[in-house]
Design an enzyme around this catalytic site. Structure first.
Site, PDB file in Angstrom:
ATOM      1  N   LYS A   8      26.021  31.702  28.250  1.00 48.60           N
ATOM      2  CA  LYS A   8      26.848  32.207  29.344  1.00 48.60           C
ATOM      3  C   LYS A   8      27.082  33.693  29.134  1.00 48.60           C
ATOM      4  CE  LYS A   8      29.557  27.924  29.930  1.00 48.60           C
ATOM      5  NZ  LYS A   8      30.918  27.323  29.774  1.00 48.60           N
ATOM      6  N   LYS A  14      32.258  16.110  34.183  1.00 49.46           N
ATOM      7  CA  LYS A  14      33.372  16.489  33.325  1.00 49.46           C
ATOM      8  C   LYS A  14      34.126  15.233  32.889  1.00 49.46           C
ATOM      9  CE  LYS A  14      33.079  21.036  33.421  1.00 49.46           C
ATOM     10  NZ  LYS A  14      32.907  21.847  32.203  1.00 49.46           N
TER      11      LYS A  14
END
Length: 351
Positions: free
Chosen positions: A263, A167
């Site tokens: 997702k 990240k």
């Protein structure tokens, strides 16, 4: 919330009328450590679970409301209550699910219907799909956004994992990415700025991305400002996340992205996610199976997408202080399926 309704199965081939009792339950799941991305930090996962009972058979689904898409626990609960009332009026469950907007509420209800059908009829999700139950698979383990020193230490602690997701934001991305690579020099990397970069930052990171074991750069630019990716020859494939939610979005990725993150919470359930995978394959795009921070009740259906994907990022339960009993486990970057009967199979389950 519990409602008694009459509905029809959405996951079976036939339209068999059933009597459903619906449970809608918000839950707050504590994390074992803070989870930081470019948009903020979280210390718990807010999820909503949906239970469907037909006699002795009970199916469950879970979703994660996501503020990035304008969702909250309250809005998801409201959508599910409205869906329950439609079912109570006798509408076909398949229609009710299909007419919910893509997102968390539809995901929970769709997955609960898949689970219920398996338990009620004795036919597993695998039997319905004509596929074997997913086995263990390598999954990315996320290195949360932090100082370079902390990210190096986190990577070193997971250095034997085959794949790490890093990240990043626009502040010191080179230093942070290098720190992770130093901490886990053998791991492959997915770089995920969560829409925080500009075209200039993307360009300045290209040489470093080329030198390291980066297999994907995920959604570097804001979804509405990704025109700069058109025709870009980048050192690693660029994967769409926020730029694509459902199968109908995938065609717009061509020329800008080489892969898409599928997702269930974006697409609106396993049914929609499988359609999204098929569309990506038809158009020659790669597939990353992704998730939100969630429990194994979200990951069990997502593993069916993972079994079809080029790369897997299903480490949601790894962040929890305590997962659901019988759920998935992650060891050294390998995701193991839940116990038999946890989701999508005939054995009884309780959540």
């Amino acid at each position: 919330m519990r409602l008694g309704v009459d509905a029809q199965s959405c996951s079976g081939e036939s339209e068999v009328e059933v009597s459903l009792e619906i449970t809608i339950r918000p839950e707050r799941l504590a994390l074992s450590a803070p989870f930081r991305i470019s948009r903020g930090v979280k210390t718990h996962a807010d999820v909503v679970t949906v239970g469907l009972r037909d006699g002795e058979a009970e199916g469950w689904g879970e979703c994660v409301p996501y503020p990035r898409y304008g969702e909250t626990t309250d809005t998801v609960e409201a959508q599910l209550r409205a869906a329950a009332l439609r079912l109570a009026e006798g509408e076909d469950a398949r229609r009710v699910v299909a007419e919910l907007p893509p997102g968390a509420a539809r995901n929970a209800l769709d997955c609960a219907l898949w689970d219920l059908a398996a338990r009620r009829d004795g036919r597993t999700v695998g039997a319905r799909l004509g596929r074997s139950r997913p086995g263990r698979m390598a999954t990315a383990v996320t290195i949360s956004l932090d100082s370079p020193e902390a990210m190096r230490a986190a990577a070193a602690a997971m250095a034997d994992a085959p794949l790490l997701k890093v990240k990043l934001d626009a502040e010191s991305p080179r230093e942070r990415l290098l720190a992770v690579a130093e901490g886990a020099p053998e791991a492959r990397l997915i770089v995920d700025p969560n829409e925080s970069w500009t075209p200039d930052v993307l360009d300045r990171m290209a040489d470093l991305v080329a030198r390291l074991h980066v297999i994907l750069v995920e959604q570097p630019l804001p979804a509405g400002d990704d025109l700069a990716l058109e025709g870009l020859d980048y050192p690693a494939p660029i994967c769409a996340d926020e730029s694509a939610h459902v199968a109908g979005d995938v065609g717009r990725l061509l020329g800008r992205y080489q892969s898409v993150n599928v997702k269930l919470d974006k697409a609106g359930g396993l049914s929609a996610a499988l359609a999204m995978v098929q569309q990506a394959r038809d158009l020659g795009l790669g597939v990353l199976a992704g998730c939100m921070v969630s429990s194994s009740l979200s990951i069990a259906p997502a593993m069916w997408v993972g079994a079809m994907a080029d790369a897997v990022d299903l480490d949601g339960p790894w962040w929890l202080a305590q997962d659901r009993a019988g759920g998935c486990r992650i060891e050294r970057g390998v995701l193991y399926p839940p116990q038999l009967g946890f989701w999508g199979e005939a054995a009884p389950a309780s959540r």
